[in-house]
Design a protein around this motif. Structure first.
Motif, mmCIF file in Angstrom:
data_model
loop_
_atom_site.group_PDB
_atom_site.id
_atom_site.type_symbol
_atom_site.label_atom_id
_atom_site.label_comp_id
_atom_site.label_asym_id
_atom_site.label_seq_id
_atom_site.Cartn_x
_atom_site.Cartn_y
_atom_site.Cartn_z
ATOM 1 N N GLU A 44 6.450 25.646 19.688
ATOM 2 C CA GLU A 44 7.289 26.842 19.775
ATOM 3 C C GLU A 44 7.069 27.560 21.115
ATOM 4 O OE1 GLU A 44 9.654 28.247 18.265
ATOM 5 O OE2 GLU A 44 9.531 30.282 19.119
ATOM 6 N N LEU A 45 5.787 27.648 21.528
ATOM 7 C CA LEU A 45 5.488 28.302 22.815
ATOM 8 C C LEU A 45 6.166 27.563 23.964
ATOM 9 C CD1 LEU A 45 1.663 29.048 22.347
ATOM 10 C CD2 LEU A 45 3.509 30.735 22.545
ATOM 11 N N LEU A 46 6.173 26.242 23.889
ATOM 12 C CA LEU A 46 6.751 25.455 24.985
ATOM 13 C C LEU A 46 8.272 25.465 24.932
ATOM 14 C CD1 LEU A 46 4.309 22.388 24.874
ATOM 15 C CD2 LEU A 46 4.279 24.276 26.505
ATOM 16 N N SER A 47 8.813 25.160 23.736
ATOM 17 C CA SER A 47 10.272 24.993 23.690
ATOM 18 C C SER A 47 10.998 26.326 23.870
ATOM 19 C CB SER A 47 10.712 24.266 22.414
ATOM 20 O OG SER A 47 10.114 24.845 21.315
ATOM 21 N N SER A 48 10.373 27.445 23.436
ATOM 22 C CA SER A 48 11.048 28.734 23.616
ATOM 23 C C SER A 48 11.141 29.112 25.096
ATOM 24 C CB SER A 48 10.310 29.826 22.839
ATOM 25 O OG SER A 48 9.001 29.940 23.335
ATOM 26 N N ARG A 49 10.336 28.456 25.935
ATOM 27 C CA ARG A 49 10.395 28.731 27.380
ATOM 28 C C ARG A 49 11.086 27.590 28.135
ATOM 29 N NH1 ARG A 49 6.512 30.984 24.833
ATOM 30 N NH2 ARG A 49 5.615 32.989 25.445
ATOM 31 N N GLY A 50 11.626 26.647 27.388
ATOM 32 C CA GLY A 50 12.348 25.540 28.018
ATOM 33 C C GLY A 50 11.436 24.586 28.781
ATOM 34 N N ILE A 51 10.197 24.461 28.333
ATOM 35 C CA ILE A 51 9.222 23.636 29.070
ATOM 36 C C ILE A 51 9.272 22.193 28.580
ATOM 37 C CG2 ILE A 51 6.714 23.244 29.310
ATOM 38 C CD1 ILE A 51 6.439 26.324 29.429
ATOM 39 N N SER A 52 9.306 21.257 29.526
ATOM 40 C CA SER A 52 9.350 19.845 29.121
ATOM 41 C C SER A 52 8.271 19.002 29.794
ATOM 42 C CB SER A 52 10.734 19.255 29.439
ATOM 43 O OG SER A 52 10.973 19.353 30.836
ATOM 44 N N ARG A 53 7.445 19.607 30.681
ATOM 45 C CA ARG A 53 6.377 18.842 31.333
ATOM 46 C C ARG A 53 5.072 19.640 31.264
ATOM 47 N NH1 ARG A 53 10.509 18.611 34.770
ATOM 48 N NH2 ARG A 53 9.530 20.152 36.131
ATOM 49 N N VAL A 54 4.061 19.000 30.675
ATOM 50 C CA VAL A 54 2.788 19.691 30.416
ATOM 51 C C VAL A 54 1.647 18.833 30.922
ATOM 52 C CG1 VAL A 54 1.274 20.507 28.555
ATOM 53 C CG2 VAL A 54 3.738 20.761 28.333
ATOM 54 N N VAL A 55 0.635 19.491 31.517
ATOM 55 C CA VAL A 55 -0.617 18.769 31.809
ATOM 56 C C VAL A 55 -1.682 19.290 30.857
ATOM 57 C CG1 VAL A 55 -0.253 18.125 34.222
ATOM 58 C CG2 VAL A 55 -1.089 20.430 33.685
ATOM 59 N N LYS A 56 -2.565 18.382 30.464
ATOM 60 C CA LYS A 56 -3.550 18.768 29.435
ATOM 61 C C LYS A 56 -4.922 18.276 29.885
ATOM 62 C CE LYS A 56 -3.457 16.767 25.196
ATOM 63 N NZ LYS A 56 -4.805 16.272 24.930
ATOM 64 N N SER A 57 -5.917 19.161 29.787
ATOM 65 C CA SER A 57 -7.284 18.698 30.051
ATOM 66 C C SER A 57 -7.918 18.332 28.715
ATOM 67 C CB SER A 57 -8.097 19.774 30.777
ATOM 68 O OG SER A 57 -8.417 20.819 29.901
#
Ligand code: SF4
Length: 485
Positions: free
Chosen positions: A97-110
């Protein structure tokens, strides 16, 4: 109970089929264990630190609701938003929800074992979000579509040539043969991912209730790049990551890196108190079965775990069976406790994958009585299960119960034990290959049974004492020292 033997042992056999890999894995982890020992010896106060850490964790777990409230309130003062998730599904929904509500489609993860536990990567990928793991080991296993096999060293089961093959097959890398060139190639690949990322997801090593700050430890600086460039940082943590005060942090930081990799401290220890200006920080705190563990007085100490991996590095079973044989997000001794407790009825073979040597408890920096808890879990399984007529060696089977009763009956009487020993020695001397048949054949398949002596230890000891007593009388003193047969 029925499939107990079919789980861990079957997967361990797959790992052991590659003898060279198994030998390399065993040796690599044992070297890390030795490094840990050397670093621990550098600190005269090591045992005192372990004891204080155990007490801080016991105190925190006892007052978890208070500290969670305090942390939430203090973190909010810095501008962070705290979310609570009951289980993995809720955690994944919150992150999506946090990502899609901001239109985010590319994430880096540690590296974050919690997101492994929750299955976050496949969930986000199913919803069209590209997730790139940025820890080198995590990246390698992600490219191979494998889970990590160790919580600190996710790709410890792989050799350099495996990594080279993976990079060539998945990223089109040229043929590379050494670790430095492979690392350089991975760094260039990741640099583009960092620059394109719209959000960074990290784990949390410690969350401080007093300050509302979180601490993330890495050796590669990847968490720092992943949270410094994009405008959204999502930090995911299990609720046991809390510690009460900033002053407590020094205790754990001194224990963590020494226990994990034999370093004095991790290369990057980053403190986040709220988001950086113009950015957002969301902290997702997950239960996912931890309250079940907290409710168990004998097992709540397992929540003290700081995920250093030392119990895996020292465990003879883990080193020789590989992390994937545990088929759970946290393998090894601590995973064999956490997973069956978090998911009752699942992972039932894991507590049996233990020799009860106690090495894990001896190295655990927060003093968790790992082997005692594993024994307790076994007892529970056996006590709570009906006797079955399944394979004799299976825990809870009728055959194993009878064997247990027979052993208890024999060991409870010294005379019976002595007679049984005499019988075994008699058979062993006349038929040296007897152990290759019957119930002990699996045990000797990878070990040599030493030749059986003619007399028991008790008999030899009594004879030796008799000779020593006689030797004290001058008239009986032998001309040469007596020898044990
Ligand atoms: S149980 Fe102890 S040794 Fe094992 S990972 Fe946790 S803190 Fe480290």
């Amino acid at each position: 109970m029925k499939a107990l033997l079919g789980q861990h042992p079957a997967r361990a056999r797959v790992f052991l089929a590659d003898a060279e890999r198994a030998r390399f894995h065993d040796g690599a982890l044992w070297e890390i264990r030795r490094r840990r020992d050397r670093r621990a010896r550098d600190l005269p106060e090591w045992e005192a630190l372990r004891s204080v850490a155990a007490q801080i964790k016991a105190h925190t777990v006892g007052r978890l609701p208070e500290y969670l409230e305090q942390f939430e309130e203090r973190a909010a003062r810095h501008g962070a938003v705290v979310h609570f998730a009951r289980d993995a599904a809720e955690h994944n929904r919150i992150v999506l929800e946090l990502l899609s509500s901001r239109g985010i489609s590319r994430v880096v993860k540690s590296k974050s074992m919690l997101t492994e536990e929750c299955g976050l990567n496949p969930w986000l990928e199913r919803h069209g979000i590209e997730v790139t793991d940025t820890d080198l080991g995590e990246l390698i296993v992600q490219l191979r579509r494998e889970p990590p096999s160790h919580i600190v060293l996710p790709a410890i089961h792989l050799r350099t040539q495996d990594v080279a093959e993976t990079f060539t097959r998945t990223l089109g890398a040229p043929p590379l043969t050494d670790a430095i060139s492979l690392t350089r190639f991975a760094r260039e690949h990741l640099r583009a991912k960092f620059l394109a990322a719209q959000a960074g997801i990290t784990g949390v090593n410690f969350a401080i209730a007093e300050t509302g700050g979180i601490v993330v430890c890495t050796n590669e600086g990847n968490a720092d790049l992943g949270t410094s460039l994009p405008g959204l940082h999502i930090a995911c943590m299990g609720l046991e990551k809390l510690i009460p005060r900033a002053a407590d942090l020094g205790v754990f930081l001194r224990l963590l890196a020494r226990s994990a990799t034999g370093q004095a401290i991790t290369a990057y220890t980053s403190h986040h108190h709220g988001p950086r200006p113009g950015a957002e920080l969301h902290i997702v705190i997950v239960d996912n079965g931890r309250s079940l563990i907290r409710a168990e007085p004998e097992h709540r100490r397992a929540l003290a775990c700081i995920r250093c991996g030392a119990c895996m590095n020292t465990c003879p079973v883990y080193r020789r069976s590989g992390g994937h044989s545990y088929a759970t997000h946290v393998p090894g001794p601590i995973g064999s406790i956490l997973s069956p407790l978090q998911q009752p009825g699942e992972h039932t073979s894991l507590p049996h994958a233990c020799t009860l040597c106690g090495s894990c408890s001896a190295v655990c920096p927060v003093g968790i009585d790992l082997h005692e808890q594993l024994l307790l879990l076994r007892r529970r399984q056996v006590d709570g299960a009906p006797a079955t007529a399944s394979r004799a060696a299976e825990p809870g089977s009728r055959g194993k119960r009878w064997l247990g009763a027979l052993v208890a009956w024999t060991l409870s009487n010294p005379r019976r034990f002595a007679r049984l020993g005499a019988c075994v020695r008699w058979v062993g001397r006349r038929w040296p290959g007897f152990s290759r048949f019957g119930p002990f054949s699996a045990w000797v398949a990878t070990r040599e049974l030493p030749p059986l002596p003619a007399r028991s230890f008790q008999e030899q000891y009594a004879e030796r004492r008799r000779q020593l007593v006689l030797a004290q009388k001058p008239e009986h003193a032998p001309s040469s020292p007596p020898r044990l047969p």
